[in-house]
Design a protein around this motif. Structure first.
Motif, PDB file in Angstrom:
ATOM      1  N   TYR A 267       0.830  -1.207   0.000  1.00  0.00           N
ATOM      2  CA  TYR A 267       0.000   0.000   0.000  1.00  0.00           C
ATOM      3  C   TYR A 267       0.861   1.252   0.000  1.00  0.00           C
ATOM      4  O   TYR A 267       1.891   1.317   0.686  1.00  0.00           O
ATOM      5  N   LYS A 268       0.424   2.252  -0.741  1.00  0.00           N
ATOM      6  CA  LYS A 268       1.090   3.549  -0.781  1.00  0.00           C
ATOM      7  C   LYS A 268       0.020   4.635  -0.625  1.00  0.00           C
ATOM      8  O   LYS A 268      -0.962   4.643  -1.355  1.00  0.00           O
ATOM      9  N   ARG A 269       0.238   5.533   0.320  1.00  0.00           N
ATOM     10  CA  ARG A 269      -0.731   6.616   0.489  1.00  0.00           C
ATOM     11  C   ARG A 269      -0.666   7.604  -0.665  1.00  0.00           C
ATOM     12  O   ARG A 269      -1.687   8.080  -1.157  1.00  0.00           O
ATOM     13  N   ASP A 270       0.548   7.919  -1.104  1.00  0.00           N
ATOM     14  CA  ASP A 270       0.744   8.975  -2.093  1.00  0.00           C
ATOM     15  C   ASP A 270       1.193   8.410  -3.435  1.00  0.00           C
ATOM     16  O   ASP A 270       1.634   7.258  -3.539  1.00  0.00           O
TER      17      ASP A 270
ATOM     18  N   ASP B  74      -4.037   4.408   2.921  1.00  0.00           N
ATOM     19  CA  ASP B  74      -3.280   4.637   4.153  1.00  0.00           C
ATOM     20  C   ASP B  74      -3.090   3.303   4.858  1.00  0.00           C
ATOM     21  O   ASP B  74      -3.962   2.426   4.811  1.00  0.00           O
ATOM     22  N   GLU B  75      -1.948   3.148   5.537  1.00  0.00           N
ATOM     23  CA  GLU B  75      -1.697   1.901   6.254  1.00  0.00           C
ATOM     24  C   GLU B  75      -0.957   2.190   7.550  1.00  0.00           C
ATOM     25  O   GLU B  75      -0.307   3.225   7.706  1.00  0.00           O
TER      26      GLU B  75
END
Length: 385
Positions: free
Chosen positions: A32-35, A67-68
């Protein structure tokens, strides 16, 4: 709940929210990647390390806009102020230019969220040609994945990957040689008419990289997809190799054999259709190849065969034949028998294969001394027939 059970084009916001509800942790198969990927060299390298690590191991998904915390997804936030198409082109361009050999079958989709933002999902399949090295900015690094995320591959593991890659390529080559040799010698599941034949092999790579067995009983109970692959009717019969469907006449004009490991062999006679063996008519033969692949992909999706697929086309008994457009006698000619066309790698999912098949069709024309198929425009899109 994993995303691998769905076509990437059908993944929606609910599927991504279910990852949170199910507590789908980061690790070997998902990240996972927020950005979005930044514009610095460091950001770009990390992105390339991520996708190459999936390809070098078992494949997986990279999700932007999630988000993680501690590897667990916590909130689907999406990415604001991006043009999804441009972002997909940017990501795939980085992957294409920064990794050697290039990763085949990389898929990317944009998911529009209720908050107006966009999540980007990349699907990276286990590679059939590992290991993949990140070469951007002379990084020259190899990465794999474990349950703890990506890691740099050491020399011993690299050696194992190289040996596996070579053995898979060799098994694919041997399968084709053995099957074509049987067809040439007449050792086929049903007697075939004499004359030139086109052989299409559709092979799930999993049949050569691990232990995969197709559910032939499922296909026997509902064999409509197999009938469409053959481009003809009939009733399937079990045989020692798996499941066979052949034309009614004896000798037969064509057959489709599904092997127990999911591999499909379609053989069709073209002597009668090709001016008594003098010509291979175009676009008829191209349309036949495209339809075989199109229907084959539907069949593989129906029985749940894993991606990707290796497509091989072989011309048998056609030495001296010409590829003819509107029976043009000055067209190119095949100078050998059999003609082994270089293989093509495709995804199982997706039903539009005309453009995907272009490299394969170009190679058929190349084998007959022509620069490529005349049935595609300058952008590589198939012209309307």
């Amino acid at each position: 709940m994993s995303l691998s059970h769905k076509l990437l084009s059908q993944v929606n916001e609910t599927d991504l929210l279910n990852l949170i509800a199910d507590g789908e942790l980061e690790g070997k198969a998902i990240d996972y990647k927020r950005d979005r990927v930044g514009k610095t060299d460091t950001d770009k390298k990390e992105f390339l390390y991520d996708i190459s690590s999936f390809a070098n191991t078992q494949g997986g998904h990279l999700i932007f806009g999630m988000d993680e915390e501690g590897g667990a997804p916590t909130k689907l936030v999406g990415i604001s102020d991006i043009n999804p198409d441009e972002e997909i082109l940017r990501l795939e361009g980085m992957a294409r230019d920064g990794i050697r050999p290039p990763i085949v079958g990389l898929q990317t989709a944009a998911v529009t969220l209720a908050n107006g933002n966009t999540a980007i999902v990349m699907r990276i399949h286990k590679s059939w040609n590992p290991p993949h090295q990140v070469t951007y900015q002379k990084a020259f690094r190899f990465y794999g994945r474990s349950s703890n995320g990506k890691y740099q591959i050491d020399v011993d593991e690299l050696r194992s990957i190289f040996l596996l890659s070579a053995s898979v390529a060799e098994r694919l080559k041997l399968f084709r040689i053995e099957r074509v040799a049987k067809i040439v010698s007449g050792d086929t599941p049903v007697p075939l008419e004499a004359g030139g034949k086109m052989v299409v092999h559709m092979l799930p790579l999993a049949a050569f990289t691990g232990r995969y067995l197709a559910d032939l009983n499922l296909l026997w109970r509902d064999h409509s997809s197999l009938v469409r692959v053959l481009r003809g009717g009939g009733s399937p019969l079990f045989n020692v190799d798996g499941l066979l469907l052949a034309s009614h006449l004896r000798p037969a004009s064509r057959y489709a054999q599904v092997f127990r490991d999911g591999c499909i062999e379609v053989v069709g006679d073209w002597s009668g259709e090709a001016n008594k063996g003098a010509f291979l008519p175009c676009p008829a033969f191209e349309s036949a190849i495209i339809e075989h692949i199109y229907r084959g992909k539907q069949l593989f999706e129906y029985i749940g065969a894993p991606a990707p697929l290796v497509i091989m086309v072989t011309m048998v008994g056609m030495k001296g034949w010409r590829i003819a457009t509107r029976w043009d006698a000055s067209a190119a000619v095949f100078d050998r028998d059999p003609v082994l066309i270089p293989e093509l790698l495709l995804e199982v999912s997706g039903n539009v294969v005309q453009d995907e098949a272009k490299p394969l069709l170009d190679a058929v024309w190349n084998a007959a001394g022509s620069p490529g198929s005349p049935n595609y425009d300058a952008k590589g899109r198939r012209k309307r027939e």
